[in-house]
Design a protein around this motif. Structure first.
Motif, PDB file in Angstrom:
ATOM      1  N   TYR A 211       0.911  -0.823  -0.145  1.00  0.00           N
ATOM      2  CA  TYR A 211       0.260   0.338  -0.031  1.00  0.00           C
ATOM      3  C   TYR A 211       0.799   1.459  -0.393  1.00  0.00           C
ATOM      4  CZ  TYR A 211       1.000  -0.529   5.222  1.00  0.00           C
ATOM      5  OH  TYR A 211       1.750  -0.475   5.709  1.00  0.00           O
ATOM      6  N   THR A 213       1.274   5.450   1.120  1.00  0.00           N
ATOM      7  CA  THR A 213       0.591   6.268   2.211  1.00  0.00           C
ATOM      8  C   THR A 213       1.210   7.570   1.979  1.00  0.00           C
ATOM      9  OG1 THR A 213       2.321   6.157   3.324  1.00  0.00           O
ATOM     10  CG2 THR A 213      -0.166   4.771   4.182  1.00  0.00           C
ATOM     11  N   VAL A 219      -3.253   5.905   4.458  1.00  0.00           N
ATOM     12  CA  VAL A 219      -3.725   4.840   2.343  1.00  0.00           C
ATOM     13  C   VAL A 219      -4.465   5.296   1.266  1.00  0.00           C
ATOM     14  CG1 VAL A 219      -3.974   2.369   1.542  1.00  0.00           C
ATOM     15  CG2 VAL A 219      -3.304   3.155   4.283  1.00  0.00           C
ATOM     16  N   THR A 222      -3.795   0.534  -2.997  1.00  0.00           N
ATOM     17  CA  THR A 222      -2.920  -0.599  -1.332  1.00  0.00           C
ATOM     18  C   THR A 222      -4.371  -2.623  -2.669  1.00  0.00           C
ATOM     19  OG1 THR A 222      -4.803  -1.924   0.445  1.00  0.00           O
ATOM     20  CG2 THR A 222      -6.003   0.007  -0.387  1.00  0.00           C
ATOM     21  N   SER A 226      -9.868  -3.035   1.027  1.00  0.00           N
ATOM     22  CA  SER A 226     -10.927  -2.736   2.187  1.00  0.00           C
ATOM     23  C   SER A 226      -9.526  -1.644   3.205  1.00  0.00           C
ATOM     24  CB  SER A 226     -11.351  -3.902   3.067  1.00  0.00           C
ATOM     25  OG  SER A 226      -9.883  -4.850   3.815  1.00  0.00           O
ATOM     26  N   TRP A 227      -8.742  -1.555   3.173  1.00  0.00           N
ATOM     27  CA  TRP A 227      -7.546  -0.384   4.156  1.00  0.00           C
ATOM     28  C   TRP A 227      -7.667   0.982   2.782  1.00  0.00           C
ATOM     29  CZ3 TRP A 227      -2.486  -4.417   5.488  1.00  0.00           C
ATOM     30  CH2 TRP A 227      -2.773  -4.952   6.179  1.00  0.00           C
ATOM     31  N   ARG A 228      -8.100   0.964   1.560  1.00  0.00           N
ATOM     32  CA  ARG A 228      -7.993   2.159   1.267  1.00  0.00           C
ATOM     33  C   ARG A 228      -8.538   3.370   1.561  1.00  0.00           C
ATOM     34  NH1 ARG A 228      -6.962   2.574  -4.034  1.00  0.00           N
ATOM     35  NH2 ARG A 228      -9.063   0.694  -4.213  1.00  0.00           N
ATOM     36  N   MET A 230      -8.033   3.957   5.249  1.00  0.00           N
ATOM     37  CA  MET A 230      -7.496   4.239   6.274  1.00  0.00           C
ATOM     38  C   MET A 230      -6.017   4.768   6.580  1.00  0.00           C
ATOM     39  SD  MET A 230      -8.814   0.023   7.082  1.00  0.00           S
ATOM     40  CE  MET A 230      -8.532   0.342   8.826  1.00  0.00           C
ATOM     41  N   ASN A 232      -1.740   4.717   8.896  1.00  0.00           N
ATOM     42  CA  ASN A 232      -1.373   3.375   8.831  1.00  0.00           C
ATOM     43  C   ASN A 232      -0.817   3.627  10.543  1.00  0.00           C
ATOM     44  OD1 ASN A 232       0.639   5.869   9.187  1.00  0.00           O
ATOM     45  ND2 ASN A 232       1.952   5.029   7.942  1.00  0.00           N
ATOM     46  N   LEU A 257      -5.098   1.090  10.816  1.00  0.00           N
ATOM     47  CA  LEU A 257      -4.791  -0.195  10.438  1.00  0.00           C
ATOM     48  C   LEU A 257      -4.673  -1.180  10.797  1.00  0.00           C
ATOM     49  CD1 LEU A 257      -2.447   1.174   7.446  1.00  0.00           C
ATOM     50  CD2 LEU A 257      -4.685  -0.213   7.073  1.00  0.00           C
TER      51      LEU A 257
END
Length: 619
Positions: A211, A213, A219, A222, A226-228, A230, A232, A257
């Protein structure tokens, strides 16, 4: 009183007790050695596995960064070219009827041949007037983009890059924008949107989380959808409120995250505990590397549980394979000392047992060797795939350079076009005076200059074909005279500053006349522009020759080149001129190199000297 001696059974009992104590001590020592070997094997195996994982992962991360840069490089050239496009200027200024419709169709054609998702043009009031998706239900035409940073910064600073969630398409992407017109009288902004769906799909195929950042830790790109958007690391609520109010990421909650950092390795890599969707929690090596030309960082998570466990297991087997034979030999020697009087059959049985153990340990070593050979074969296959990826990156980089060369062609034909304009104006004056003879001379000169422009554009085609015209003998004096003719219109009244010591008429060099004139035009023009405000302006042009080489020196008495510019003088787009492109010297040096020559430069407060070394044509 008579002393009683111990009986034979008593001696035997004492011998058996002593033997048991010796074997117990030996067994205790073996247990300690085995535990120490297991503990040392775990430490060494884990460390060596982590070093190997980090080394390979860092290479993978650098390749991913290079690929990301290659994906972004080509679309970055589009706003630069479109900002100078006449159809874009006509559409923004409504210079003619149907300009908007023509611009819509142009953008629609352009977007199909690039990696861009959408191309659109915004007026100075922030309303989109044209877009490549003008016929789609989610067309950007008519939308207000005054709240977008990429519009405001482009209007203020000339150019901007901004990653955000699309307000209409609801798809994330990088917006690259450039102002059309000057800062004093801006006409609008050209925007290209770049989406990274294909890149994220390729990352997902590796089954290792990757990913990107931004400088706030959000983020952007990625391999795990589902992490987009979010973060770090946890951020203060005030900072989160500012991000949400900008609508840069829509209504994303900006959660943290699911990564914990138990202990760092160094500033760029650390062991972390990660909870992946559908996979549970595991230990990963996290590597962070900056993305050049952006404030972003690429973070790469590599699983360590399986490789570390395999390395520890392998080192334990290896330590057992080494230690057990040694302990076995020691036990054999101890047994031999205690069982010197034992039967031959018992001694043979013990020897056979020892040999069986040695064979078993040897088989373990053989299996460990086979596993190592298999891993070496896997590494070689990985290296072959990496070479293929590197070749693809080189080709992508060449396409990016082609965009820079296109800008250079525009720079090189500017001077012939200005000269054509001057000859055309002179011809109009002579026609008004009914003097036809000078008109014919001007028209002949204009025809020659148009052939020059055609030759320059042929150079661009030759670059695209990865080829150049073969060098041929060229009279150096005609090259110098041709360059002066092209500079007359622009530097009228100032060419007396040129002090040219003409070479012999028969002196020839290897090259192409048009391309060699490009070199001298760039050098003469730079020198005259540097001396524009000086009353004692002087540019000395001299030619020296040896048996194999001809050196052309162009020296001025200007203020010199600043050390910051001189350090990267031949880097594209490096210039100290307010309206310069920074391509003239780059093109000139490439031309000289094409014909086997070189270009040198020295500069100080008393002036600048360029020396062009060319191969001498044999008579």
């Amino acid at each position: 009183m008579m002393l009683q001696t111990p009986s034979i059974p008593a001696f035997r009992s004492f011998g058996r007790t002593s033997g048991r104590m010796i074997w117990m001590l030996f067994a205790s020592l073996c247990a300690v050695l085995l535990l120490a070997a297991f503990f040392g094997a775990e430490i060494y195996g884990r460390r060596s596995a982590m070093d190997a994982i980090e080394s390979q992962s860092r290479t993978d991360a650098n390749l991913k960064v290079a690929l990301l840069n290659a994906v972004m490089e080509r679309p970055r050239a589009l706003p630069l070219l479109l900002a100078e496009d006449q159809q874009v200027i006509d559409g923004l200024s409504s210079a003619r009827d149907g300009a908007i419709d023509t611009l819509n169709r142009k953008l629609e054609r352009l977007v199909t041949g690039t990696q861009a998702a959408v191309l659109y043009v915004i007026g100075p009031n922030g309303i989109a007037i044209s877009s490549s998706n003008w016929q789609e239900p989610i067309s950007f035409v008519g939308n207000d983009y005054t709240f977008r940073d990429y519009f405001r910064k482009a209007m203020d600073e000339g150019t901007a890059e901004h990653f955000a969630l699309g307000s209409v398409s609801k798809r994330p992407g990088l917006y690259i924008s450039r102002r059309v017109g000057s800062a004093a009288a801006p006409l609008g902004v050209v925007v290209v949107k770049l989406e990274f769906d294909r890149l994220e799909s390729d990352w997902r195929d590796t089954h290792r989380p990757v990913y990107v950042t931004d400088d706030r830790g959000v983020v952007l790109i990625t391999s795990i959808p589902s992490w987009r958007f979010m973060m770090n690391k946890p951020a203060p609520e005030a900072e989160l409120a500012v991000i949400r109010s900008s609508l840069q990421f829509g209504d994303a909650p900006l959660a943290t995250l699911p990564i914990r950092r138990p202990r760092p390795i160094d500033t760029e890599a650390s062991l972390v505990s990660v909870v992946l969707p559908g996979s549970g929690e595991g230990e990963y090596l996290r590597l962070a590397t900056p993305v050049p030309t952006t404030p972003w960082h690429l973070e790469y998570l590599v699983p360590t549980d399986a490789p570390v466990a395999a390395a520890v297991r392998e080192m334990r087997l290896l330590s057992l394979a080494v230690l057990l034979p040694i302990l076995g030999i020691a036990a054999f020697l101890l047994w031999r000392r205690q069982a010197a009087t034992a039967k031959i059959a018992q001694e043979q049985a013990m020897r056979e047992e020892l040999e069986r153990r040695v064979v078993a340990r040897t088989e373990d070593l053989s299996r460990a060797r086979d596993r190592l050979q298999g891993e070496i074969a896997d590494h070689r296959e990985t290296e072959a795939r990496l070479q293929i990826v590197q070749q693809e990156l080189v080709q992508a980089n060449r396409l990016a350079i082609l965009g820079q060369v296109a800008a250079g062609v525009a720079h090189e034909i500017n001077q012939p076009v200005a000269t054509i304009r001057a000859y055309a104006d002179n011809a109009r004056v002579f026609l008004e005076r009914r003097q036809t003879s000078p008109v014919d001379e001007n028209l002949e000169a204009i025809a020659g200059l148009t052939e020059r422009i055609g030759a320059i554009t042929d150079e661009l085609k030759a670059f695209a074909r990865k080829g150049r015209a073969a060098p041929e003998p060229v009279e150096l004096r005609s090259v110098i005279d041709g360059a002066i003719v092209l500079l007359k219109s622009r530097f009228s009244g100032r060419l007396e500053a040129l002090a040219i010591r003409q070479p012999p008429a028969e002196l020839r060099v290897l090259g192409n006349r048009i391309r060699l004139e490009q070199i001298l035009i760039n050098l003469f023009q730079n020198a005259l522009e540097a001396l524009e405000a000086r009353a004692d302006a002087k540019v000395d042009v001299s030619v020296t020759e040896t048996n194999d080489e001809v050196a052309i020196e162009v020296a001025d008495n200007g203020p010199g080149i600043s050390p910051a510019i001189l350090k990267s003088l031949f880097t594209p787009f490096n210039t100290s001129k307010e309206r310069g492109l920074g391509l003239g010297l780059v093109i000139s040096k490439d031309i000289v190199a094409d014909y086997g020559g070189r270009m040198d430069v020295t500069s100080n407060e008393s002036g600048t000297r360029f020396t062009v070394h060319l191969r001498k044509a044999k008579v």
